[in-house]
Design a protein around this motif. Structure first.
Motif, PDB file in Angstrom:
ATOM      1  N   ASP A 177     -10.528  10.339  54.232  1.00  0.00           N
ATOM      2  CA  ASP A 177      -9.521  10.008  53.523  1.00  0.00           C
ATOM      3  C   ASP A 177      -9.399   8.417  53.624  1.00  0.00           C
ATOM      4  N   MET A 178      -9.753   7.812  52.250  1.00  0.00           N
ATOM      5  CA  MET A 178      -9.623   6.233  52.320  1.00  0.00           C
ATOM      6  C   MET A 178      -8.369   5.893  51.726  1.00  0.00           C
ATOM      7  N   PHE A 179      -7.481   5.469  52.595  1.00  0.00           N
ATOM      8  CA  PHE A 179      -6.153   4.726  52.017  1.00  0.00           C
ATOM      9  C   PHE A 179      -5.496   5.684  51.030  1.00  0.00           C
ATOM     10  N   GLY A 180      -5.340   6.793  51.071  1.00  0.00           N
ATOM     11  CA  GLY A 180      -4.771   7.898  50.328  1.00  0.00           C
ATOM     12  C   GLY A 180      -3.269   7.738  50.507  1.00  0.00           C
ATOM     13  N   PRO A 181      -2.611   7.890  49.285  1.00  0.00           N
ATOM     14  CA  PRO A 181      -1.185   8.019  49.419  1.00  0.00           C
ATOM     15  C   PRO A 181      -0.609   9.614  49.971  1.00  0.00           C
ATOM     16  N   LEU A 244      -9.118   6.225  56.812  1.00  0.00           N
ATOM     17  CA  LEU A 244      -9.606   4.634  56.745  1.00  0.00           C
ATOM     18  C   LEU A 244      -8.248   3.990  56.149  1.00  0.00           C
ATOM     19  N   HIS A 245      -7.771   3.127  56.775  1.00  0.00           N
ATOM     20  CA  HIS A 245      -6.556   2.554  55.863  1.00  0.00           C
ATOM     21  C   HIS A 245      -6.647   1.035  56.384  1.00  0.00           C
ATOM     22  N   LEU A 251      -0.074  -1.442  47.894  1.00  0.00           N
ATOM     23  CA  LEU A 251       0.237  -0.281  47.404  1.00  0.00           C
ATOM     24  C   LEU A 251       0.768   0.822  47.871  1.00  0.00           C
ATOM     25  N   VAL A 252      -0.216   1.051  48.936  1.00  0.00           N
ATOM     26  CA  VAL A 252       0.070   2.102  49.805  1.00  0.00           C
ATOM     27  C   VAL A 252       0.265   1.786  51.260  1.00  0.00           C
ATOM     28  N   PRO A 253       1.381   1.250  51.512  1.00  0.00           N
ATOM     29  CA  PRO A 253       1.448   0.650  52.869  1.00  0.00           C
ATOM     30  C   PRO A 253       1.011   1.720  53.943  1.00  0.00           C
TER      31      PRO A 253
END
Length: 307
Positions: A177-181, A244-245, A251-253
């Motif tokens: 999951d790459m920076f998913g909300p 990964l974030h 946008l998605v803290p």
């Protein structure tokens, strides 16, 4: 000039098969909609086969693990091949990369998007022999909205399955999951704080990405958003997940999404199922996520569970 040049044979050729229909659904107006995917894989010398009827004798067609790529785009719809150029490293590492289009928020409301993802996974299993895929080794990865859907699929929950390819499983064995909300109500609350700014692009919750995804009554959006959030789906049947974030994501803290998902998994006693990486200075999908070192990290994770 005349010379002898010997390049060797270590690198295998890649083949792209495009616009493969994996599902036929209806949009919000009841119109039929074909959903398509593309397949990128080491598939021998496809042009040689077409020209002379045989493949390069050095090629190996042993079944390979597959990675289903879920594009981002705020659930508003994104060309399945838009980021395919960034997938060649995964194909060169021996994975079959399957990139899908799923219903946009203008074509369907959640859970339509998750239904499409799970249908694509079953389609991949149903056609595994055709695409040289090992049906027992399927991973999933995605960025932004695609990261949300990848994480939701990674929970391996029953339900959200259409009748298409119904004899096959939609479960996956690994996820990135790459920076998913992954906490939709939290995302909405971050956005609501900006509604008073006349220059902000949205001024009602139903106008936001999450609001468009959910549709329906704005008064129940947060409640329904909670049910659509992977942070509330954590269960023992989930597959291993890499997160990964960037710590500078406007946008998605990270603290309102990936941090919460990681903590939920740890609190459930499954810390061995999650690898969580915070990337300093990285924003929302900035170039840090597409560096060779980042892809090597992802490939090493998938190798651990799919090879």
């Amino acid at each position: 000039m005349k010379a002898i040049f010997n390049p060797g044979t270590s690198k295998k050729a890649l083949t792209l098969m495009d616009n493969i229909v994996y599902s036929t659904v209806k949009d919000l107006e009841g119109n039929p909609l074909e959903l398509k995917l593309s397949v990128l894989l080491q598939n021998g010398n496809s042009e040689m086969r077409a020209a002379v009827g045989e493949d390069d004798p050095k090629e190996d067609h042993t079944p390979k693990p597959a990675l289903v790529w879920i594009p981002g785009g705020g659930w508003k719809g994104c060309d399945k091949n838009l980021m395919l150029g960034e997938m060649t490293e995964f194909a060169n590492a021996g994975y079959v990369v399957v990139s899908i289009y799923y219903r946009s928020s203008a074509e369907g409301h959640y859970p339509d998007q998750l239904i499409d993802v799970k249908t694509a996974i079953r389609f991949v299993r149903a056609h595994a022999a055709e695409f040289e895929i090992d049906p027992d080794r399927i991973g999933i990865f995605g960025r932004s909205a695609g990261g949300h859907l990848a994480a939701a699929a990674a929970m391996n929950q029953d339900g959200f399955d259409s009748e298409e390819c119904s004899g096959y499983s939609s479960k996956v064995q690994a996820c990135c999951d790459m920076f998913g909300p992954v906490d939709i109500p939290a995302l909405m609350e971050v956005e609501e704080k900006k509604f008073s700014d006349p220059n902000f692009r949205w001024h009602k919750v139903e106008e936001t990405h999450g609001g468009c995804l959910l549709g329906g009554d704005p008064a129940t959006m947060k409640e329904r958003g909670a049910m659509a959030s992977p942070v509330n789906m954590v269960n023992p049947g989930m597959c291993p997940i890499q997160i990964l974030h960037g710590d500078n994501d406007p946008l998605v803290p990270v603290e309102d999404s990936s941090e919460r998902l990681y903590q939920k998994i740890v609190d459930a006693g499954m810390e061995d199922k999650v690898d969580y990486y915070v990337i300093p200075g990285a924003g929302h999908g900035t170039r840090e996520f597409f560096q060779d070192a980042t892809k090597e990290l992802q490939i090493a994770f998938f190798d651990r569970y799919l090879k």
